[in-house]
Design a protein around this motif. Structure first.
Motif, PDB file in Angstrom:
ATOM      1  N   GLY A 147      36.562 -32.602 -33.493  1.00 15.09           N
ATOM      2  CA  GLY A 147      37.281 -31.513 -33.797  1.00 15.09           C
ATOM      3  C   GLY A 147      38.402 -32.140 -34.916  1.00 15.09           C
ATOM      4  O   GLY A 147      38.922 -33.148 -34.715  1.00 15.09           O
ATOM      5  N   ILE A 148      38.368 -31.145 -36.098  1.00 12.62           N
ATOM      6  CA  ILE A 148      39.148 -31.698 -37.194  1.00 12.62           C
ATOM      7  C   ILE A 148      40.320 -30.865 -37.014  1.00 12.62           C
ATOM      8  O   ILE A 148      40.371 -29.505 -36.986  1.00 12.62           O
TER       9      ILE A 148
ATOM     10  N   GLY B 186      43.616 -31.415 -39.872  1.00 11.12           N
ATOM     11  CA  GLY B 186      43.077 -32.493 -41.128  1.00 11.12           C
ATOM     12  C   GLY B 186      42.712 -33.933 -40.563  1.00 11.12           C
ATOM     13  O   GLY B 186      42.125 -34.531 -41.112  1.00 11.12           O
ATOM     14  N   LYS B 187      42.949 -33.849 -39.336  1.00 14.71           N
ATOM     15  CA  LYS B 187      42.422 -35.373 -38.707  1.00 14.71           C
ATOM     16  C   LYS B 187      41.468 -35.238 -37.551  1.00 14.71           C
ATOM     17  O   LYS B 187      41.368 -34.223 -36.782  1.00 14.71           O
ATOM     18  N   PRO B 188      40.428 -35.957 -37.287  1.00 19.29           N
ATOM     19  CA  PRO B 188      39.401 -35.986 -36.602  1.00 19.29           C
ATOM     20  C   PRO B 188      39.993 -36.478 -35.064  1.00 19.29           C
ATOM     21  O   PRO B 188      40.550 -37.417 -34.923  1.00 19.29           O
ATOM     22  N   VAL B 189      39.447 -35.558 -34.113  1.00 19.61           N
ATOM     23  CA  VAL B 189      40.093 -35.750 -33.018  1.00 19.61           C
ATOM     24  C   VAL B 189      38.826 -35.982 -31.809  1.00 19.61           C
ATOM     25  O   VAL B 189      37.754 -35.027 -32.178  1.00 19.61           O
ATOM     26  N   ASP B 190      38.543 -36.639 -31.154  1.00 18.08           N
ATOM     27  CA  ASP B 190      37.293 -37.117 -30.327  1.00 18.08           C
ATOM     28  C   ASP B 190      37.214 -36.033 -29.378  1.00 18.08           C
ATOM     29  O   ASP B 190      38.217 -35.497 -28.704  1.00 18.08           O
ATOM     30  N   ALA B 191      35.987 -35.571 -29.317  1.00 19.39           N
ATOM     31  CA  ALA B 191      35.755 -34.295 -28.446  1.00 19.39           C
ATOM     32  C   ALA B 191      34.789 -34.952 -27.506  1.00 19.39           C
ATOM     33  O   ALA B 191      34.147 -34.200 -26.515  1.00 19.39           O
TER      34      ALA B 191
ATOM     35  N   MET C 175      39.903 -28.912 -27.076  1.00 16.01           N
ATOM     36  CA  MET C 175      40.254 -28.843 -28.382  1.00 16.01           C
ATOM     37  C   MET C 175      41.254 -27.870 -28.776  1.00 16.01           C
ATOM     38  O   MET C 175      40.969 -26.661 -28.450  1.00 16.01           O
ATOM     39  N   GLU C 176      42.329 -28.282 -29.306  1.00 11.12           N
ATOM     40  CA  GLU C 176      43.493 -26.986 -29.273  1.00 11.12           C
ATOM     41  C   GLU C 176      43.185 -26.088 -30.536  1.00 11.12           C
ATOM     42  O   GLU C 176      43.017 -24.901 -30.187  1.00 11.12           O
ATOM     43  N   SER C 177      43.182 -26.431 -31.807  1.00  2.50           N
ATOM     44  CA  SER C 177      42.747 -25.546 -32.986  1.00  2.50           C
ATOM     45  C   SER C 177      42.367 -26.301 -34.006  1.00  2.50           C
ATOM     46  O   SER C 177      42.871 -26.554 -34.928  1.00  2.50           O
ATOM     47  N   PRO C 178      41.051 -26.648 -33.653  1.00  6.98           N
ATOM     48  CA  PRO C 178      40.217 -27.263 -34.744  1.00  6.98           C
ATOM     49  C   PRO C 178      39.950 -26.225 -35.897  1.00  6.98           C
ATOM     50  O   PRO C 178      39.378 -25.050 -35.683  1.00  6.98           O
ATOM     51  N   SER C 179      39.802 -26.911 -37.108  1.00  4.49           N
ATOM     52  CA  SER C 179      39.282 -26.083 -38.195  1.00  4.49           C
ATOM     53  C   SER C 179      37.831 -26.349 -38.559  1.00  4.49           C
ATOM     54  O   SER C 179      37.086 -25.516 -39.060  1.00  4.49           O
ATOM     55  N   THR C 180      37.731 -27.517 -37.885  1.00  2.05           N
ATOM     56  CA  THR C 180      36.134 -27.803 -38.273  1.00  2.05           C
ATOM     57  C   THR C 180      35.341 -28.593 -36.652  1.00  2.05           C
ATOM     58  O   THR C 180      36.375 -29.241 -36.196  1.00  2.05           O
ATOM     59  N   PHE C 181      34.243 -28.187 -36.439  1.00  2.00           N
ATOM     60  CA  PHE C 181      33.582 -29.205 -35.314  1.00  2.00           C
ATOM     61  C   PHE C 181      32.648 -30.100 -36.167  1.00  2.00           C
ATOM     62  O   PHE C 181      31.942 -29.349 -37.144  1.00  2.00           O
ATOM     63  N   ALA C 182      32.476 -31.329 -35.642  1.00  2.00           N
ATOM     64  CA  ALA C 182      31.545 -31.908 -36.173  1.00  2.00           C
ATOM     65  C   ALA C 182      30.755 -32.967 -35.331  1.00  2.00           C
ATOM     66  O   ALA C 182      31.261 -33.284 -34.243  1.00  2.00           O
ATOM     67  N   VAL C 183      29.642 -33.345 -35.618  1.00  2.00           N
ATOM     68  CA  VAL C 183      28.771 -34.522 -34.884  1.00  2.00           C
ATOM     69  C   VAL C 183      28.498 -35.335 -35.653  1.00  2.00           C
ATOM     70  O   VAL C 183      27.676 -35.370 -36.471  1.00  2.00           O
ATOM     71  N   THR C 184      28.871 -36.754 -35.169  1.00  8.05           N
ATOM     72  CA  THR C 184      28.294 -37.996 -35.818  1.00  8.05           C
ATOM     73  C   THR C 184      27.510 -38.875 -34.758  1.00  8.05           C
ATOM     74  O   THR C 184      27.504 -38.522 -33.675  1.00  8.05           O
ATOM     75  N   ILE C 185      26.707 -39.825 -35.383  1.00  9.67           N
ATOM     76  CA  ILE C 185      26.202 -40.823 -34.747  1.00  9.67           C
ATOM     77  C   ILE C 185      26.960 -41.933 -34.476  1.00  9.67           C
ATOM     78  O   ILE C 185      27.285 -42.663 -35.563  1.00  9.67           O
ATOM     79  N   GLU C 186      27.094 -42.391 -33.202  1.00 16.19           N
ATOM     80  CA  GLU C 186      28.174 -43.383 -33.257  1.00 16.19           C
ATOM     81  C   GLU C 186      27.537 -44.505 -32.068  1.00 16.19           C
ATOM     82  O   GLU C 186      26.599 -44.331 -31.621  1.00 16.19           O
ATOM     83  N   ASN C 187      27.937 -45.570 -32.026  1.00 16.23           N
ATOM     84  CA  ASN C 187      27.596 -46.790 -31.016  1.00 16.23           C
ATOM     85  C   ASN C 187      27.916 -46.160 -29.620  1.00 16.23           C
ATOM     86  O   ASN C 187      28.695 -45.057 -29.367  1.00 16.23           O
ATOM     87  N   GLN C 188      27.108 -46.354 -28.788  1.00 15.95           N
ATOM     88  CA  GLN C 188      27.019 -45.982 -27.168  1.00 15.95           C
ATOM     89  C   GLN C 188      28.496 -46.092 -26.982  1.00 15.95           C
ATOM     90  O   GLN C 188      29.356 -46.954 -27.096  1.00 15.95           O
TER      91      GLN C 188
END
Lengths: 181, 267
Positions: free
Chosen positions: B210-211, B214-219, B237-250
């Motif tokens: 969640g952004i 302005g900062k990405p927070v792990d969901a 997530m308190e008040s995100p302006s954006t939700f996003a999904v990335t591909i990360e290591n396990q």
């Protein structure tokens, strides 16, 4: 006294078919009393008759797509739904239909049971009804207001099955002629 | 006067007064379609009978009108209000899709029932059948479901208690990928309820962000689901302006790998 909005049957049908709440209100205001009058003749208990009216309006609303102007007027269609529900109601309670017969004659020329919404028309009908022979009125009552089958009318009125239709036709012809004058 | 005998027989009167047999009704319908004369005659009969019925009219109790009106329109209104509650502000959220809610509720119930069934191990045939029926009922995408008041109430309760809004994350790449989440602005809960993301190679996982300010927070991290349906609680997530999904290591990363971002939704 219910307000009656003048609206063409065509527009009303379109309005109701669109699911409009205003359509429901106009439909109810214009027809509920006439329909209730029919139901009440078959189901004399006021509360039960109103329950039937309620069921009938729900059914009319739900099945409105089934109404087709090709098959007849809107009132006739709704009236049939009401009458059938009323008959089902009475039969399910094992009443005998004949127990509930009220003479239409007793209503003619009296205030009882009628809510006079269209005064001018009422005078005409009252006059016309008085021109009918009692047995003619009785036949109309059995067929139209009581929902008897042709067999039941034949038995109840003591006329041959084969002449039930022609007798009713002649009764209605008399009425129509009187109303035309 | 082709249909003279037909009209004189009184069959139209029988039809209009409702005493015509099924066979007679069929015949009348046929003749009406081809004879203007018969149609006009019927109309006159009907008008006469309608006037008669109006003469014998009776006023039902006044309260009946509003009762019927409520019965017809209340269910619809409730549905409308509920969905309006979740409608996007200036299109910020995806419009609430009833069927997807039903599907997710069904999933939730099924998951709940499944868990319960597992815990109890042995159920009577009867309750299994009931579970199955309930699941099938809820998972059918039938609009009737929502008009059914009981089901409406349970759906409505769930949603109003939860107060969640549906957010659909869409692909930032060419592939038509997406994921659906519910985010609750009051409780800040985030539930992932479905995605069509492809499975990842060994050692990789999807991570949601969640952004916030302005900062990405792990969901939290999740794996692809073969069925597309899932019910994964993510981190609040308190008040995100954006939700996003990335591909990360396990196991996830501390900060998102921006070039691996695959899904995104701005609120």
């Amino acid at each position: 006294m219910a307000r009656r909005i003048q609206i063409s049957e065509e527009s009303l049908v379109a309005l109701v078919a669109s699911g409009s709440q205003e359509g429901f209100r106009i439909l109810y205001d214009n027809f509920s009393a006439a329909l209730y009058g029919v139901i009440e003749r078959i189901v004399p208990d006021q509360g039960q008759a109103e329950d039937v009216l309620q069921d009938a309006f729900l059914k009319i609303w739900k099945n409105f797509a089934a109404y087709s102007p090709e098959k007849g007027r809107l009132f006739t269609w709704m009236m049939n739904i009401c009458r059938n529900l009323a008959i089902d109601h009475v039969r399910s309670r094992q009443h005998k239909l004949s127990r509930n017969i009220q003479s239409l004659e007793s209503f003619v020329g009296t205030e009882k049971g009628s809510v006079r919404m269209e005064h001018l028309d009422f005078i005409g009908i009252e006059t016309a009804l008085k021109k009918l022979k009692p047995e003619q009125l009785y036949l109309i009552q059995l067929a139209y207001f009581q929902g008897y089958t042709q067999e039941e009318i034949s038995e109840e009125a003591g006329i041959p099955l084969g002449t039930v239709k022609t007798r009713i036709r002649s009764a209605l012809q008399t009425l129509r002629d009187e109303l035309r004058n | 006067m082709k249909h003279h005998d037909f009209i004189e027989s009184g069959i139209l009167e029988a039809y209009a007064t409702g005493i015509a047999s099924a066979e007679e009704q069929k015949k009348v319908s046929q003749i009406l379609a081809e004879s203007k004369e018969a149609k006009e005659e019927l109309e006159e009969i009907e008008i006469c009978l309608e006037r008669l019925a109006r003469y014998f009219a009776l006023e039902p109790n006044r309260k009946r009108k509003s009762e019927i009106e409520d019965q017809i329109f209340m269910a619809d209104d409730a549905l409308e209000n509920l969905s309006r509650h979740y409608l996007p502000e200036k299109g910020r959220y995806q419009i609430f899709q009833w069927w997807s809610v039903a599907a997710s509720i069904a999933f939730l119930l099924a998951a709940g029932f499944g868990w319960w069934g597992y815990r109890n191990l042995l159920n009577t045939q009867e309750s299994l059948a009931q579970m199955k029926a309930e699941y099938e009922l809820l998972s059918s995408e039938n609009l009737k479901l929502y008009k059914d008041q009981q089901k409406m109430a349970s759906l409505g309760n769930y949603l109003s208690n939860e107060g969640a809004v549906q957010v659909i994350l869409s692909s930032t790449k060419k592939d038509p990928m997406k994921a659906t989440i519910f985010w609750n602005p009051q409780t800040h809960e985030v539930w992932l309820i479905g995605s069509n993301l492809p499975p990842l190679p060994e050692g990789k996982q999807y991570q949601m962000w969640g952004i916030v300010s302005g900062k990405p927070v792990d969901a939290g991290v999740f794996d692809a689901s073969s069925s597309g349906s899932m019910l994964v609680p993510m981190k609040p997530m308190e008040s995100p302006s954006t939700f996003a999904v990335t591909i990360e290591n396990q196991g996830g990363s501390k900060s998102p790998t921006m070039n691996s971002m695959c899904l995104k939704a701005d609120l």
